[in-house]
Design a protein around this motif. Structure first.
Motif, PDB file in Angstrom:
ATOM      1  N   MET A   1      -2.498   3.558  -3.621  1.00 21.29           N
ATOM      2  CA  MET A   1      -2.108   2.517  -4.560  1.00 21.29           C
ATOM      3  C   MET A   1      -2.051   1.175  -3.836  1.00 21.29           C
ATOM      4  O   MET A   1      -1.328   1.026  -2.855  1.00 21.29           O
TER       5      MET A   1
ATOM      6  N   ILE B   1       0.850  -1.198   0.000  1.00 17.08           N
ATOM      7  CA  ILE B   1       0.000   0.000   0.000  1.00 17.08           C
ATOM      8  C   ILE B   1       0.876   1.235   0.000  1.00 17.08           C
ATOM      9  O   ILE B   1       1.822   1.329   0.774  1.00 17.08           O
ATOM     10  N   LYS B   2       0.580   2.166  -0.885  1.00 19.23           N
ATOM     11  CA  LYS B   2       1.315   3.432  -0.873  1.00 19.23           C
ATOM     12  C   LYS B   2       0.333   4.588  -1.001  1.00 19.23           C
ATOM     13  O   LYS B   2      -0.678   4.490  -1.693  1.00 19.23           O
ATOM     14  N   PHE B   3       0.661   5.676  -0.309  1.00 19.58           N
ATOM     15  CA  PHE B   3      -0.105   6.923  -0.465  1.00 19.58           C
ATOM     16  C   PHE B   3       0.749   7.845  -1.329  1.00 19.58           C
ATOM     17  O   PHE B   3       1.744   8.374  -0.865  1.00 19.58           O
TER      18      PHE B   3
END
Lengths: 335, 715
Positions: free
Chosen positions: A138, A116-118
């Protein structure tokens, strides 16, 4: 058709789980707005509710129509009408990101198994005079949510700020069920029989693409646009007169303001926005005109936002406003 | 002496802003410590997407006590008739010293009362608690935000703060958050709460336990894992990409890398398209085979510990497949309308609201580019006929393609690829057709000082014409960049204009180029909004002088004074400016040159003083008024030297020209030694001033020597 993992939620399970997740966290679960909008943000539950001082928490699914994005149902990922699940948290709690991640867990995503990415992505809508700061979330390289701290709406600075979470339901659905085409998403299951997204929505995509690209009558659409715009303007002018009117001391002006149909004015503005989108899909708006027409819709949205804030002042009253301010929670330090 | 730790815990800070943010924070903390007499032995940084931390090693626990001299009222005021006045008493009270023990200091203004005051040092924790919040809020971010209510501002919401001196928590608050000794670990892998036992290396260790690595460790780990993952494919290499690497370093706290693959059939798509999708949209590294050709693999950098189940790889492959399918769909759709037919579609695409459509622009650029190629042809350079003309006509056509609408960063490149693919103009020889496609492909280049140049002369001319047209149109409308406002990136385009002319050695006058570019707008709809012609050429001239200055100093490394000297003598012909700058730089080391520079400065000063005091300068030199031998011989030398200098100058042979000027040194020195310019005799004085004016005028055409900074400047 690929057969999705049997333990993955159906499309409607996905919606139901997200709704009950947010209901359990104090959100009003609203129903989709019944006028065409291009995004969940445009529904009054977001556009108007984020204005003014009153706290609010709401979650709703919003079918969002973007006529120019139609592909006659032939493209596996692009749709004329897609569905967003919209959450507004006003003001945002200090652990809003953690809450969001919990909501992913609630729909069956084991976060420890994923990436998980912001990533920075600031949202802006010139038509609404609105913008915010935030990220695209993402999930294994797929953008599944737009996460925004609204800064301004209808040209009005917001206080308090609202956090907006916009889940792309089709993307999440296809991800969870591991299908390459949105039309293969299982919408519901009864016994061994599955009803797919295609069964429910394909005809919709085809026919509206045909209408928006081929049949929509440009001249009439312009006429509709102008009629709605004129009606909206008339309402706004009348409200402006109320604002200028000196208060006689009997509270009559305040009363007239409170009952004034600004919500109806906003509906008219939404209709203009949708008609603009249809004209755009028909290629009826030259690039030069485009800027001008967007400015016309924005002028309506901005006037409505200003009037709405004024009206909220009457509704909330100074005393209530002050009381509500105190309840805004302070950011907490982890204990 | 304890260490200092300040950690600002945030929601994810944009990758592109982290580096500048942490640098500022370090700089500010360093300055603060010096200012407060708490200087650290060393300062280091620790930054991730969710935290900016500064570590300062060895801070004194307390400021040193100091004794300061404080001055008070003047003695005249402090004593009357030998008795201390109220002013003296007040000062004594303020400094806490008995009046009889006050000292005195003498300054240029007179004698004053003075006292030595001892100031006790304050505790470091106390000072830092007060001052650090101000330093945090002073960091400049390209975009700030609110997250609760106006008044609390930062780049992203601040969620925790750690501020410690040794093991002690520094009491401070920022944006409604109080500092503690509790940090947070990796979002998914670490503990939500991480107790920091003390500032210093214990902090870094505690975070490592919580799966958070510092910047260097992450970059090292990413490189190592990219290498390891690529080894799964024999002979393959990952494509080095510094910018992308920096981005993924700033997107992760605990990175790993995975190798994914895509269907070989996508390799039929242009490599540029595949790489753009992977790099710009998915942040994947491309993989190439031993021959340097793109291989059907990609590398994704994760913010988690590996992917043992393969679930993450599966997800990334799925996304990439959809993206590639889209790209292929766009490519195929685009082929239904040829580039040539798309030219007509450009009528509906606005270039700028007052400057018409891209169709209009294409015609203007075509005209300007053809004029440019004619000039180049006349200068004897080989240029392939018809290439620039044809390429200019098609250059913007790709703006109407689906592929460019989706991947805007591929503008130009897509046009070049389609031109080659569609095999337009079959009647032309193949080499010409390829040259046209290449020129279109390259015509946005160079996009920065570091970017490569268009590969061919034709591509360079097209790029030049395109940019000159944009700059001319915007300037004519008065849309001149100012300060940080440059919405059309005109500075960058002007830098490209300077670079192209310089590196292609084009015989062009900037004034002429822009007069011509401006002329292309004659009769256009926006013309009525244009500013006056005189203003136009002047703003262009000033703007390009700045760009040239930038180019000569930043890209060519010339000293600023040499650049000033050269540009003062003319900034219109870029190639000539470069040659003069090179000559001045090579000649300046000689001692004659330095002396001449000093002499020219002196001449300029004398003439300026004369002007300011209203002294007349004779219009022409009158030899009969020259009395002294040194002035006679100098006056005699000028025409001879001027003739030689002029001859060299005409051949752009500037080094010998400068040597010739330097040879005037003994005569000039003798003149200043023996001859007084500002004499009382008005006619003699006016004549001597005329001699200096003539010298300056004749010999300042290569460079204005008075701009050269000499070590003996002030003598």
């Amino acid at each position: 058709m690929n057969s999705p993992p049997s333990n993955s939620p159906t499309f409607q399970d996905l919606i139901l789980r997200l709704q009950s997740f947010w209901a359990e966290r104090g959100c009003v679960v609203e129903q989709p707005y019944d006028i065409e909008v291009g995004a969940g943000t445009m529904a009054p539950e977001t556009f108007l509710r984020v204005l003014g001082p009153l706290p609010y928490k709401v979650a709703y699914v919003q079918p969002s129509r973007r006529p120019a994005d139609g592909r006659y149902g032939e493209n596996p990922n692009r749709l004329f009408k897609h569905m967003q699940l919209q959450v507004i948290l006003k003001p945002p709690p200090a652990d809003v990101q953690e809450l969001y991640l919990e909501s992913l867990a609630a729909i069956g995503i084991d976060l420890r198994q994923h990436d998980i990415k912001f990533e920075e992505d600031n949202w802006e809508s010139p038509t609404l005079g609105a913008w915010g700061i935030g990220w695209q979330v993402m999930l294994d390289g797929l953008e599944v949510t737009q996460f925004t701290y609204f800064q301004q709406c209808g040209g009005v600075d917001l206080d308090p700020i609202s956090a907006e979470l916009t889940y792309g339901l089709e993307r999440l659905g296809a991800f969870l069920q591991d299908v390459d085409s949105v039309y293969d998403i299982v919408w519901s299951r009864e016994g061994g029989r599955a009803t797919t997204y295609g069964d429910v929505r394909l005809a919709d995509e085809l026919q509206f693409s045909v209408y928006n690209f081929e049949f929509a009558d440009v001249e009439k659409a312009w006429k509709h646009f102008e009629l709605y715009e004129a009606e909206c303007k008339t309402l706004l002018e009348q409200y402006a007169k109320l604002v200028k009117k000196p208060e006689a001391g009997d509270g009559r002006t305040a009363g007239e303001k409170k009952r004034f149909p600004l919500l109806a004015a906003y509906d008219l503005c939404l209709r203009c926005s949708h008609l603009f989108n249809i004209l755009d899909a028909r290629g009826a708006i030259s690039v030069t005109e485009r800027v001008g027409v967007i400015a016309r819709v924005r002028a309506l949205a901005v006037s409505i936002a200003k009037a709405y804030v004024d009206q909220q002042g009457e509704v909330a009253g100074e005393e209530l406003k002050n009381k509500l301010r105190v309840t805004i929670p302070k950011a907490t330090v982890p204990v | 002496m304890p260490d200092l730790l300040l950690e600002i815990g945030c929601e994810e800070i944009p990758a592109r802003m982290i580096d500048a943010g942490i640098s500022q924070l370090c700089e500010r903390v360093r300055d603060l410590l010096v200012r407060e007499r708490l200087t650290a032995n060393a300062i280091s940084r620790f930054e991730t997407p969710r935290r900016l931390a500064v570590l300062a090693e060895g801070i004194p626990e307390k400021q040193p006590d100091i004794t300061e001299a404080v001055s008070g009222p003047s003695v005249k005021v402090a004593y009357q008739d030998g008795q201390p006045t109220a002013a003296a008493h007040a000062f004594a009270k303020k400094v806490g010293v008995d009046i009889s023990r006050l000292g005195r200091i003498t300054t240029a203004k007179g004698e004053y009362l003075a006292a030595q005051v001892r100031r006790d040092g304050r505790r470091a924790a106390e000072i830092l608690g007060e001052t650090l919040p101000r330093e945090i809020s002073a960091i400049y971010w390209p975009k700030n935000m609110y997250w609760r209510t106006p008044g609390e501002v930062f780049v992203r919401p601040v969620r925790w703060l750690v501020a410690m001196l040794g093991e002690e928590v520094i009491p401070l608050e920022f944006d409604g958050v109080r500092a503690t000794s509790r940090s947070r670990g990796h979002r998914l892998l670490g503990n939500r709460e991480v107790k920091i036992p003390a500032a210093g290396s214990a902090y870094v260790e505690a975070l490592r336990q919580a799966k958070v690595l510092g910047r260097e460790a992450r970059e090292h780990e990413i490189r190592r894992q990219l290498d390891a993952a690529t080894r799964e494919v024999s002979g393959a290499r990952w494509r080095e990409d510094k910018e992308l690497l920096d981005t993924v370093v700033h997107l992760t706290e605990f990175p790993s890398a995975l190798l994914g693959s895509f269907d070989r059939e996508f390799l039929a798509l242009a490599e540029e398209v595949l790489v753009t999708v992977m790099r710009d949209h998915q942040k994947y590294f491309a993989v190439e085979d031993a021959g340097g050709k793109l291989a059907p693999y990609f590398l994704a950098v994760l913010n988690t510990e590996g992917d043992s189940s393969g679930i993450i790889r599966h997800g990334h492959e799925r996304v990439l497949r959809a993206r590639f399918n889209d790209a292929r769909f766009f490519w195929e759709t685009d082929q239904k309308i040829s580039l040539r037919d798309r030219l007509q579609l450009l009528k509906h695409v606005t270039f700028q609201k007052d400057l018409g459509s891209y169709y209009d622009k294409s015609l203007r650029v075509q005209r300007l580019a053809s004029w440019l190629s004619e000039i180049v042809r006349q200068s004897g350079r080989p240029i392939r006929p018809g290439v620039v003309h044809k390429a200019a006509c098609l250059a913007k056509a790709d703006l109407t393609t689906e592929l460019v609408k989706e991947f805007t960063e591929l503008q130009g490149i897509v046009g070049g690829l389609y031109a080659r693919h569609q095999q337009l103009d079959q009647e032309l020889p193949e080499t010409t057709r390829l040259a046209i496609a290449d020129a279109i492909y390259d015509h946005y280049k160079p996009e920065s000082m570091e970017d490569s140049m268009p590969r061919s002369l034709e591509g360079a001319l097209l790029s030049l014409a395109d940019k000159a047209d944009s700059i001319a149109g915007m300037f004519a409308l008065g849309l001149v960049p100012s300060g940080s406002k440059d919405p059309f990136a005109l500075r960058r385009q002007a830098n490209a204009v300077v670079r192209i002319i310089a590196e292609q050695s084009l015989p062009l006058s900037l004034a002429q180029l822009f007069a011509d570019a401006r002329q292309s707008y004659d009769g256009s709809a926006g013309e009525e909004k244009f500013s006056r012609a005189a203003e136009f050429s002047q703003t262009i001239r000033e703007f390009f002088r700045e760009r040239l200055d930038f180019y000569l100093r930043e890209a060519r490394g010339f000293a600023y004074d040499a650049v000033n000297a050269v540009l003062a003598a003319g900034a219109d012909d870029v190639v000539d400016v470069l040659a003069r700058a090179a000559a001045v730089s090579s000649a300046r080391s000689s001692s004659d040159f330095e002396s001449i520079s000093i002499a020219f400065k002196r001449m300029k000063n004398i003439l300026r003083q004369a002007r300011e005091t209203g002294k007349r300068v004779a219009g022409q030199l009158d030899f009969s008024l020259l009395e002294e031998e040194p002035e006679l011989s100098l006056a005699g030398l000028i025409p001879l030297a001027a003739e030689k200098v002029e001859a060299f100058r005409n051949e752009h042979n500037y080094v010998p020209a400068l040597i010739e000027i330097s040879k005037l040194r003994p005569a000039v020195d003798r003149f200043f030694d023996k001859v007084m310019v500002m004499v009382d005799d008005e006619r003699v004085r006016a004549n001597r001033l005329a001699l200096l004016a003539m010298l300056l005028k004749e010999f300042s055409t290569i460079a204005d020597f008075s701009e050269i900074v000499t070590e003996t400047r002030n003598q």
